[in-house]
Design a protein around this motif. Structure first.
Motif, PDB file in Angstrom:
ATOM      1  N   GLU A 138       0.820  -1.220   0.000  1.00 13.42           N
ATOM      2  CA  GLU A 138       0.000   0.000   0.000  1.00 13.42           C
ATOM      3  C   GLU A 138       0.849   1.262   0.000  1.00 13.42           C
ATOM      4  O   GLU A 138       0.377   2.348  -0.355  1.00 13.42           O
ATOM      5  CB  GLU A 138      -0.925   0.008   1.223  1.00 13.42           C
ATOM      6  CG  GLU A 138      -2.006  -1.049   1.211  1.00 13.42           C
ATOM      7  CD  GLU A 138      -1.511  -2.387   1.726  1.00 13.42           C
ATOM      8  OE1 GLU A 138      -0.303  -2.487   2.067  1.00 13.42           O
ATOM      9  OE2 GLU A 138      -2.321  -3.335   1.781  1.00 13.42           O
ATOM     10  N   ILE A 139       2.115   1.128   0.397  1.00  9.56           N
ATOM     11  CA  ILE A 139       3.025   2.275   0.372  1.00  9.56           C
ATOM     12  C   ILE A 139       3.153   2.796  -1.053  1.00  9.56           C
ATOM     13  O   ILE A 139       3.131   4.012  -1.296  1.00  9.56           O
ATOM     14  CB  ILE A 139       4.402   1.879   0.945  1.00  9.56           C
ATOM     15  CG1 ILE A 139       4.285   1.630   2.449  1.00  9.56           C
ATOM     16  CG2 ILE A 139       5.450   2.947   0.646  1.00  9.56           C
ATOM     17  CD1 ILE A 139       5.540   1.069   3.076  1.00  9.56           C
ATOM     18  N   ASP A 140       3.271   1.891  -2.021  1.00 14.52           N
ATOM     19  CA  ASP A 140       3.373   2.302  -3.423  1.00 14.52           C
ATOM     20  C   ASP A 140       2.110   3.003  -3.891  1.00 14.52           C
ATOM     21  O   ASP A 140       2.165   3.959  -4.663  1.00 14.52           O
ATOM     22  CB  ASP A 140       3.648   1.086  -4.311  1.00 14.52           C
ATOM     23  CG  ASP A 140       5.138   0.774  -4.411  1.00 14.52           C
ATOM     24  OD1 ASP A 140       5.943   1.698  -4.189  1.00 14.52           O
ATOM     25  OD2 ASP A 140       5.488  -0.376  -4.717  1.00 14.52           O
ATOM     26  N   ARG A 141       0.966   2.546  -3.423  1.00 12.43           N
ATOM     27  CA  ARG A 141      -0.288   3.179  -3.852  1.00 12.43           C
ATOM     28  C   ARG A 141      -0.367   4.621  -3.345  1.00 12.43           C
ATOM     29  O   ARG A 141      -0.759   5.529  -4.090  1.00 12.43           O
ATOM     30  CB  ARG A 141      -1.485   2.376  -3.343  1.00 12.43           C
ATOM     31  CG  ARG A 141      -2.815   2.959  -3.792  1.00 12.43           C
ATOM     32  CD  ARG A 141      -3.943   2.017  -3.542  1.00 12.43           C
ATOM     33  NE  ARG A 141      -5.202   2.532  -4.060  1.00 12.43           N
ATOM     34  CZ  ARG A 141      -6.332   1.844  -4.084  1.00 12.43           C
ATOM     35  NH1 ARG A 141      -6.363   0.593  -3.644  1.00 12.43           N
ATOM     36  NH2 ARG A 141      -7.441   2.391  -4.559  1.00 12.43           N
ATOM     37  N   THR A 142       0.005   4.807  -2.099  1.00 12.34           N
ATOM     38  CA  THR A 142      -0.016   6.168  -1.550  1.00 12.34           C
ATOM     39  C   THR A 142       1.002   7.059  -2.261  1.00 12.34           C
ATOM     40  O   THR A 142       0.734   8.234  -2.528  1.00 12.34           O
ATOM     41  CB  THR A 142       0.265   6.121  -0.043  1.00 12.34           C
ATOM     42  OG1 THR A 142      -0.704   5.283   0.592  1.00 12.34           O
ATOM     43  CG2 THR A 142       0.194   7.509   0.572  1.00 12.34           C
ATOM     44  N   LEU A 143       2.170   6.498  -2.570  1.00 13.93           N
ATOM     45  CA  LEU A 143       3.162   7.257  -3.345  1.00 13.93           C
ATOM     46  C   LEU A 143       2.593   7.657  -4.696  1.00 13.93           C
ATOM     47  O   LEU A 143       2.796   8.783  -5.164  1.00 13.93           O
ATOM     48  CB  LEU A 143       4.431   6.418  -3.528  1.00 13.93           C
ATOM     49  CG  LEU A 143       5.375   6.314  -2.328  1.00 13.93           C
ATOM     50  CD1 LEU A 143       6.397   5.212  -2.538  1.00 13.93           C
ATOM     51  CD2 LEU A 143       6.079   7.644  -2.077  1.00 13.93           C
ATOM     52  N   GLY A 144       1.877   6.742  -5.334  1.00 12.15           N
ATOM     53  CA  GLY A 144       1.272   7.049  -6.626  1.00 12.15           C
ATOM     54  C   GLY A 144       0.237   8.148  -6.546  1.00 12.15           C
ATOM     55  O   GLY A 144       0.194   9.048  -7.392  1.00 12.15           O
ATOM     56  N   GLU A 145      -0.598   8.090  -5.513  1.00 10.86           N
ATOM     57  CA  GLU A 145      -1.629   9.126  -5.359  1.00 10.86           C
ATOM     58  C   GLU A 145      -0.996  10.477  -5.032  1.00 10.86           C
ATOM     59  O   GLU A 145      -1.434  11.520  -5.509  1.00 10.86           O
ATOM     60  CB  GLU A 145      -2.607   8.722  -4.262  1.00 10.86           C
ATOM     61  CG  GLU A 145      -3.466   7.508  -4.586  1.00 10.86           C
ATOM     62  CD  GLU A 145      -4.429   7.762  -5.738  1.00 10.86           C
ATOM     63  OE1 GLU A 145      -4.666   8.937  -6.079  1.00 10.86           O
ATOM     64  OE2 GLU A 145      -4.935   6.775  -6.306  1.00 10.86           O
ATOM     65  N   ALA A 146       0.047  10.468  -4.213  1.00  8.38           N
ATOM     66  CA  ALA A 146       0.718  11.717  -3.862  1.00  8.38           C
ATOM     67  C   ALA A 146       1.383  12.331  -5.095  1.00  8.38           C
ATOM     68  O   ALA A 146       1.301  13.545  -5.325  1.00  8.38           O
ATOM     69  CB  ALA A 146       1.748  11.468  -2.766  1.00  8.38           C
TER      70      ALA A 146
ATOM     71  N   LYS B 143      -8.898  -3.196  -7.764  1.00  4.69           N
ATOM     72  CA  LYS B 143      -7.917  -3.050  -8.834  1.00  4.69           C
ATOM     73  C   LYS B 143      -8.437  -2.146  -9.940  1.00  4.69           C
ATOM     74  O   LYS B 143      -7.686  -1.404 -10.571  1.00  4.69           O
ATOM     75  CB  LYS B 143      -7.574  -4.429  -9.406  1.00  4.69           C
ATOM     76  CG  LYS B 143      -6.455  -4.419 -10.434  1.00  4.69           C
ATOM     77  CD  LYS B 143      -6.111  -5.835 -10.857  1.00  4.69           C
ATOM     78  CE  LYS B 143      -4.983  -5.844 -11.881  1.00  4.69           C
ATOM     79  NZ  LYS B 143      -4.640  -7.224 -12.291  1.00  4.69           N
ATOM     80  N   ASP B 144      -9.737  -2.184 -10.190  1.00  3.42           N
ATOM     81  CA  ASP B 144     -10.332  -1.348 -11.234  1.00  3.42           C
ATOM     82  C   ASP B 144     -10.124   0.134 -10.945  1.00  3.42           C
ATOM     83  O   ASP B 144      -9.893   0.933 -11.869  1.00  3.42           O
ATOM     84  CB  ASP B 144     -11.821  -1.649 -11.371  1.00  3.42           C
ATOM     85  CG  ASP B 144     -12.543  -1.603 -10.038  1.00  3.42           C
ATOM     86  OD1 ASP B 144     -12.019  -2.149  -9.048  1.00  3.42           O
ATOM     87  OD2 ASP B 144     -13.641  -1.027  -9.973  1.00  3.42           O
ATOM     88  N   ILE B 145     -10.159   0.519  -9.662  1.00  5.35           N
ATOM     89  CA  ILE B 145      -9.966   1.923  -9.306  1.00  5.35           C
ATOM     90  C   ILE B 145      -8.522   2.344  -9.564  1.00  5.35           C
ATOM     91  O   ILE B 145      -8.258   3.449 -10.064  1.00  5.35           O
ATOM     92  CB  ILE B 145     -10.348   2.149  -7.825  1.00  5.35           C
ATOM     93  CG1 ILE B 145     -11.835   1.849  -7.620  1.00  5.35           C
ATOM     94  CG2 ILE B 145     -10.033   3.571  -7.393  1.00  5.35           C
ATOM     95  CD1 ILE B 145     -12.278   1.958  -6.187  1.00  5.35           C
ATOM     96  N   VAL B 146      -7.594   1.472  -9.232  1.00  4.50           N
ATOM     97  CA  VAL B 146      -6.179   1.780  -9.479  1.00  4.50           C
ATOM     98  C   VAL B 146      -5.914   1.901 -10.974  1.00  4.50           C
ATOM     99  O   VAL B 146      -5.211   2.807 -11.431  1.00  4.50           O
ATOM    100  CB  VAL B 146      -5.286   0.698  -8.848  1.00  4.50           C
ATOM    101  CG1 VAL B 146      -3.818   1.023  -9.083  1.00  4.50           C
ATOM    102  CG2 VAL B 146      -5.558   0.573  -7.362  1.00  4.50           C
ATOM    103  N   LEU B 147      -6.507   1.005 -11.764  1.00  3.83           N
ATOM    104  CA  LEU B 147      -6.337   1.068 -13.223  1.00  3.83           C
ATOM    105  C   LEU B 147      -6.913   2.367 -13.773  1.00  3.83           C
ATOM    106  O   LEU B 147      -6.352   2.964 -14.703  1.00  3.83           O
ATOM    107  CB  LEU B 147      -7.015  -0.138 -13.879  1.00  3.83           C
ATOM    108  CG  LEU B 147      -6.338  -1.494 -13.642  1.00  3.83           C
ATOM    109  CD1 LEU B 147      -7.215  -2.616 -14.184  1.00  3.83           C
ATOM    110  CD2 LEU B 147      -4.965  -1.527 -14.306  1.00  3.83           C
TER     111      LEU B 147
END
Length: 786
Positions: A362-370, A397-401
């Motif tokens: 989830e660290i990568d996801r937050t980095l991506g959103e930031a 996963k659909d939201i991330v895509l």
């Protein structure tokens, strides 16, 4: 000993003990006792021992009798369930009956044995079933000076029995300890002739209450929420009986975690806080702070969450806990609009712990959103792609895509973005990610000029029918209403907003739609005011007065006040002007209040307010109002003084407003300064900016009569004609026409006078119609040469 694989161990017995002279089993009582390690079910029996105890399911046990009697009735023999027993139920089968026992958890072991009942010798006995954890032995019951629990003591006094140790396996009186569901019947117990032993001699392992509670927790935590009550009871017992134990903090933490795992977050939160309050420096307190931070973050209490995460990091957390705390802090920063801080925090974390993103993707996801929030689509996409590769089974996963597709949009790569959006629509149709993707695409198109704006609103329109409820539908409705507003279609926007709010009367308040509605109303008020539709302005205002109270509504509020003033609602207009004066400290609003006071006849208030004004920007309007106030008071010298000052500043009498010149002229006439009065009067007849038509009528009459007095009849008629041309009121126009007819008669122009009087006979005003008829009748009596 803890078992890695625990199944419902069963130690059933089949007792088939025949005692001559009895053909059935008599059940006198059924009792439930609670003990630190087990729940005990006791049946007080007498007579035939032909009974069977067996397990029928992981949570259901039955005690069946060949023939049974229940002198007290089956209902009386069904005590309230307690401890690990969830339900007791008697089922009759002819002369026989079955007692069904339902347990709260499937992971319990049943230990079954019989004890002789000395009060019902020689054939009385107790059937005892202990339900407890596998591998945990019951406590030893010794005859000692320790107090007996109240419930058990009363029962002991009643029966006055001493438990006898279960017979050894060699004598055939031991409890069965094999793994089958049905145990061979026990041999008949021999009547006890000597004093029974003072102990139950059983192999036990001395353990503290905290040991037993921890063992209960370890064995049953996978069975939450059903097993929560048993775990909490074990820890509560330990806390009550040994409150000073160093393991108290650990117990509080596990109680909180048990409640948390069972879904009772509010109660869990109280135990986390209790641990923090009672043991602020304990090693387990960091875990409590961490979980409190996560709870507060889930509720949107970002300040409280940030404080809790920071407190947690003061303790020696495990690596997983440390990563949770650091990631939670970054999430709080991101949700607070501090994307740069979130990005910096997590990058520093990766420098210190390079593999952190593997342990917590989830660290990568937050980095991506930031990174996306900081308008770095390439970096955002890189982090999000790594996140998907590490956590391919994520539920959203659909939201991330959809976010990754959005990064392509912001780079201008519409082709790749469309491919990804299409992929989402095919593989995740109408999912949240699909809908969010469509929304994001529409939002992007909305910013790309008129051509793509039209495409954006087509998408919004399609989504409105796809969505049935929830935040996304609300957002789409807001966008469509805002689009109508931005295009200047205020009525359509207002209609759409009202339809949405009306259909959601019982739903949470749609704050953004209500704010938009205020803006639409304000814009619509301006539109109607500029169209001189004062009634339409007041209609909108009366519909929702609160829409005009915020700081951005001042302009619209001015339009409403002026609409009230134009329609003669001076009290309402004054209230709004006073409101404006409080919100916007400009003297123009105080002047407007003074003007309304004048119109309402409160000359003292109007005069006092005018004298308090010092702003050069309002000096002309201030002096015009002072002239009106003085003229109403018949203070003609003041009218002349202020009027001369006003004319001097404006560049002469010719540049004065008609009303001001008229009041000064009329004041001079009253002061018998007729020549000076005519100097002010004559320029005013050539203007058309009369606000008060009555002044024009009076001035026309005064000036005309002055000319008549000097036998300047033609000029007198011309002055009346100028007034007749400019006055709009029929009543005032009739007055000037009648005056002109009288003047013509004095000049001997009877025919012209009679024509004017004949025209007045067609007037809708009875007063002037009657006056004209009387004048004509009088003329008929006079000879033409009179």
């Amino acid at each position: 000993m803890r078992h890695k694989t625990v199944c419902a161990l069963v130690l059933p017995i089949l007792t088939s003990l025949a005692v001559p002279g009895w053909s059935s089993t008599v059940v006198h009582g059924v009792r439930i006792g609670l003990h630190p390690t087990h729940t005990q079910l006791v049946l007080d029996c007498q007579g035939d021992r032909s009974l069977n105890v067996e397990r029928q399911s992981p949570q259901k046990w039955v005690v069946s009798f060949d023939s049974v009697e229940t002198p007290q009735g089956e209902k009386a023999l069904s005590p309230r369930p307690r401890g690990r027993i969830q339900k007791l139920q008697w089922v009759s089968k002819g002369s026989s009956a079955v007692l069904e026992v339902y347990r709260k958890a499937p992971l319990l072991e049943a230990k079954i044995f019989t004890l002789e009942d000395t009060l019902r010798a020689p054939d009385g006995y107790h059937l005892v079933i202990d339900f407890g954890l596998p591998g945990v032995f019951s406590w030893a019951y010794e005859k000692s000076d320790k107090p007996v629990p109240r419930e058990e003591a009363s029962e002991a006094e009643k029966t006055k029995r001493t438990p006898e140790p279960p017979p050894s396996a060699s004598s055939g009186e031991a409890l069965a300890s094999n793994s089958s569901n049905t145990v061979p019947p026990l041999k008949p117990l021999q009547p006890t002739t000597s004093t029974p032993s003072a102990k139950i001699t059983r192999s036990i392992e001395p353990q503290s209450l905290y040991d037993m509670a921890d063992l209960t927790y370890e064995e049953l935590r996978s069975g939450l929420p059903q097993a929560a009550e048993q775990i909490l009871a074990a820890y509560q017992n330990a806390l009550q009986k040994d409150p000073g134990n160093p393991r108290r903090a650990s117990a509080l933490l596990r109680m909180a975690q048990t409640l948390d795992g069972a879904g009772d977050v509010k109660k869990a939160e109280r135990f986390y806080q209790r641990l923090i309050d009672e043991h602020p420096q304990d090693q387990f307190t960091g875990s409590a702070w961490l979980r409190l931070g996560e709870i507060q973050a889930s509720r949107g209490n970002l300040i409280d969450a940030l404080k809790a995460y920071r407190e947690a990091e003061r303790f020696s957390l495990t690596t997983p806990e440390f990563l949770r705390a650091r990631w939670g802090t970054a999430q709080v920063y991101l949700q607070s609009g501090k994307a740069a801080e979130a990005l910096h925090l997590l990058k520093r974390l990766l420098e210190e712990h390079p593999t952190a993103y593997l342990e917590k993707p989830e660290i990568d996801r937050t980095l991506g959103e930031a990174a996306f929030a900081l308008k770095d689509p390439a970096a955002s996409r890189s982090f999000l792609m790594r996140y998907i590769n590490l956590a391919s089974d994520i539920p959203d996963k659909d939201i991330v895509l959809a976010r990754i597709a959005e990064t392509y949009l912001h780079e201008g790569n519409r082709t790749q973005a469309e491919k990804l959006f299409t992929y989402i629509q095919v593989h995740y149709p109408d999912s949240e990610g699909d809908l969010i993707g469509r929304l994001r695409k529409a939002e992007f198109y909305e910013t790309q000029g008129p051509e793509l704006q039209e495409e954006a609103f087509k998408i919004y329109g399609d989504l409105e029918f796809r969505l049935t409820k929830g935040p996304l539908k609300h957002f789409v409705q807001f966008k469509l209403a805002y689009g109508e507003f931005a295009a200047g279609h205020y009525e359509k926007s207002l209609e759409r907003i009202d339809n949405v709010l009306k259909s959601a009367e019982k739903a949470p308040v749609n704050d953004d739609l209500r704010l938009l509605r205020r803006k639409v109303l304000q814009a619509l008020v301006k539109k109607r005011f500029e169209a001189k539709d004062a009634k339409g302005v007041l209609s909108l205002y009366s519909e929702d007065p609160f829409a005009f109270q915020d700081g951005e509504a001042l302009e619209a509020l001015v339009y409403v006040a002026q609409a009230y003033e134009s329609l003669g609602f001076y009290a309402e207009a004054m209230g709004l002007y006073e409101n404006l004066a409080q919100k916007d400290p400009k003297q123009q609003w105080q002047l407007a209040v003074a003007r309304m006071a004048y119109e309402m006849g409160n000359l003292e208030k109007a005069h006092a307010l005018c004298l308090s004004l010092t702003d050069p920007a309002v000096v002309d309007a201030k002096e015009m109002l002072l002239i009106r106030i003085a003229f109403a008071r018949k203070d003609y010298p003041t009218v002349l003084r202020v009027g001369e000052s006003f004319a001097k500043r404006r560049g002469g009498v010719a540049h004065c407003p008609a009303d001001v010149a008229a009041m000064v002229a009329l004041s001079l006439f009253e002061m018998e300064k007729d020549e000076a009065a005519m100097t002010w009067a004559e320029p005013s007849f050539g203007t058309s900016d009369w606000q008060d038509a009555s002044l024009l009528v009076v001035l026309s009459l005064k000036a005309s009569r002055y000319r008549q007095k000097n036998r300047m009849y033609d000029q007198a008629v011309q002055l009346l004609d100028q007034g007749i041309q400019k006055v709009r009121s029929e009543d005032l126009r009739n007055q000037l026409l009648y005056e002109k007819a009288s003047l013509l008669l004095e000049q001997g122009k009877r025919e012209e006078a009679e024509k004017i009087l004949s025209d007045l006979l067609q007037s809708s005003k009875e007063l002037w119609k009657t006056a004209a008829k009387q004048k004509l009748d009088y003329l008929q009596l006079r000879p033409w040469n009179f």
